[in-house]
Enzyme design. Structure first.
Site, short mmCIF file in Angstrom:
data_model
loop_
_atom_site.label_atom_id
_atom_site.label_comp_id
_atom_site.label_asym_id
_atom_site.label_seq_id
_atom_site.Cartn_x
_atom_site.Cartn_y
_atom_site.Cartn_z
N SER A 226 47.46 42.78 40.67
CA SER A 226 46.08 42.24 41.29
C SER A 226 46.19 43.26 42.75
CB SER A 226 46.43 40.90 41.67
OG SER A 226 45.18 40.49 42.16
N GLU A 334 41.11 37.49 32.29
CA GLU A 334 41.41 37.70 33.79
C GLU A 334 40.97 36.55 34.65
OE1 GLU A 334 43.39 39.45 35.53
OE2 GLU A 334 43.88 41.46 34.32
N HIS A 439 44.27 35.83 35.01
CA HIS A 439 45.10 36.38 36.01
C HIS A 439 46.57 35.76 36.47
CE1 HIS A 439 44.50 39.63 38.95
NE2 HIS A 439 44.90 38.73 39.80
#
Length: 527
Positions: A226, A334, A439
């Site tokens: 990230s 995600e 995510h």
């Protein structure tokens, strides 16, 4: 598959309890010397700054809360990090350092500590005389949140074949802040990438000290997820990071073009300071800065200075990108975890939002992501955002890096039954809705992400072992591979992607359907 001494998933409760104890002063913090006359029951090493004692575990040895820079407080707030001072006696490195200053979030209970530039080292037992490859993991959190203290390197240490380092770095307006005052003080002040410079200082610490733990300073891989992946993008384009790493892994982040520093005038005004008054700015209380709302538009690595003249895509085009192998990839779903916060999402509301965002392109977008694509429009919303912001920009970045002559290996984490993160709840309403590989979910398989909802099952633990082997082989050689798995070819060779799935879902597989599945022809064709 390599034999493992130990593999674990750190419990969320243990991390929260340890953090609470540390913040309340119930045990000695990092930097506290211990009595040299005490029995030497714990592992001990000597580095450039002095001796330190750590903790032995079933996976290996751990040295936690090691200072890698002077505390960036007082006159050092909003300055480039400086090398740490030596200490007297033996440093107690058995407990983690404090989280860097931030508000309460899914990864941290919040912190008001600016004295936070510490790192954790995880190594196999008895590796001091080895020269093992080194993994340096950079945590995510949108550049405003996160901590090394909810991850560990035990899965890698348990193989006996690598050393892992997990550093903190300044966050939010402490880590990314530039004003005329900072610009006048030094070469890095106009962009204010203090958090990125912290990472480089941690990498310099690795170069100077990692041999004491059995690591090889000539074989260092930076891994980030990230915002940590965005940090890896930054370091790939940074001349001041040259020679500090040899390979790079970018997880769940598409490297983008460079951007100038954000305008911080509104913040200095809120704090009652002139933008060119450094003394006033450095006297603003930590709590005031932590409580100042700042998000993605205000806090990010900026280009234009000596630490990053241009962004990573421009650096690839002009030949200045670090010449190292790159592994990169995304999770299949995600944005679905974030989109689930809208549940239940009204179809009319979803379509109105898409129309407002995409204007004349909205009919095409809604054809690709209709409201009824899943059980609820949150699925269409999540897949739309995940494809447009993560999957397809990552493909574009992979193409740019490959065109620049870099070896690029692309993956998709696709365990659809993986545990989500704790702030979603367990289960997130309703229990019949599965949010897939959203995510951060791959982090539990690699770095024992403590903010995960629950432990991995047997099939998932087997996948975790395979993933560690893949990452480790890349760290060792620059080419990822796993015993019994398919050959992982570079993305440029056949535009194939390594799908990471459990055995009951088909196991590891090289596929050529990634770009079609994520509509990358559409998104990357927009220019």
């Amino acid at each position: 598959m390599r034999a493992r001494r130990f593999a674990t998933v750190t419990s969320v409760g243990a991390v929260i309890a340890a953090t609470a104890l540390m913040l309340s002063g119930c045990f000695a913090g990092p930097g506290d010397a211990v009595d040299e006359s005490a029995p030497a029951a714990q592992p001990q090493v000597e580095i450039a700054q002095g001796e330190l004692t750590g903790v032995a575990t079933a996976a290996g040895v751990e040295y936690l809360g090691i200072p890698f820079a002077k505390p960036p407080v007082g006159d050092l707030r909003w300055r480039a990090p400086e090398a740490p001072e030596p200490w007297a006696g033996v440093l107690d490195a058995s407990k983690p350092g404090p989280d860097c200053a931030q508000t309460v979030n899914g990864d941290s209970d919040g912190s008001l500590s600016e004295n936070c530039l510490y790192l954790d080292v995880y190594a196999p037992e008895g590796a001091e005389d080895e020269k093992l490859p080194v993994v340096v993991f950079l945590h995510g959190g949108g550049y405003t949140a996160g901590t090394p203290n909810i991850y560990d390197g035990r899965n890698f240490a348990a193989t006996g074949e690598s050393v892992t380092v997990i550093p903190a770095y300044r966050l939010g307006l402490f880590g990314f802040f530039a004003t005329p005052a900072t610009a006048a003080e030094g070469e890095y002040g106009a962009q204010g990438n203090w958090g990125m410079l912290d990472q480089q200082q941690a990498l310099r610490w690795v170069q100077e000290n990692i041999e004491s733990f059995g690591g090889d300073p000539d074989n260092v891989t930076i891994v980030g997820e990230s915002a940590g992946g965005g940090a890896v993008c930054f370091q790939l384009a940074s001349p001041t990071a040259e020679g500090l790493f040899d390979k790079a892994v970018i997880q769940s982040m598409g490297c983008g073009p460079g951007a100038p520093a954000a305008d911080t005038t509104e913040f200095t005004t809120q704090w009652g300071c002139a933008a060119d008054d450094a003394d006033c700015l450095r006297a603003v209380p930590t709590a005031t800065i932590v409580g100042t709302p700042a998000g993605f538009g205000d806090v990010y690595p900026a280009s234009g200075g000596p630490d990053q003249p241009v962004g990573p895509l421009e650096a690839a085009a002009d030949g200045t990108l670090a010449d190292v192998p790159i592994m990169m990839g995304v999770t299949r779903d995600e944005w679905l975890g974030f989109a689930s916060a809208q549940y239940p999402l009204d179809p009319v509301e979803y379509e109105a939002g898409v129309t407002a965002q995409f204007g004349p392109l909205a009919p095409q977008v809604l054809e690709l992501y209709p409201a009824d694509a899943g059980e609820d429009p949150i699925f269409a919303s999540g897949w739309l955002s995940g494809d447009s912001m993560f999957a397809c920009p990552s493909v574009a970045g992979a193409d740019t890096f490959a065109d620049a002559g870099r070896s690029v290996y692309f993956y998709e984490f696709a365990d659809e039954t993986t545990p989500g993160w704790r702030s979603l709840g367990d289960p997130f309403p309703p229990s019949t809705i599965a949010l897939g590989a959203t995510h951060t979910t791959e982090l539990q398989y690699l770095f024992n992400y403590a903010a995960a909802q629950r432990s991995l099952n047997e099939e998932q633990r087997a996948l975790a072992d395979q993933m560690v082997d893949l990452w480790l082989s890349f760290v060792q050689t620059g080419t990822p591979s796993v015993e019994g798995g398919p050959e992982w070819t570079t993305f440029a060779e056949g535009r194939e992607v390594m799908e990471l799935k459990t055995a009951d879902a088909g196991g590891l597989e090289m596929v050529d359907t990634f770009e079609t599945a994520h509509n990358c022809g559409f998104w990357n064709g927009l220019g």
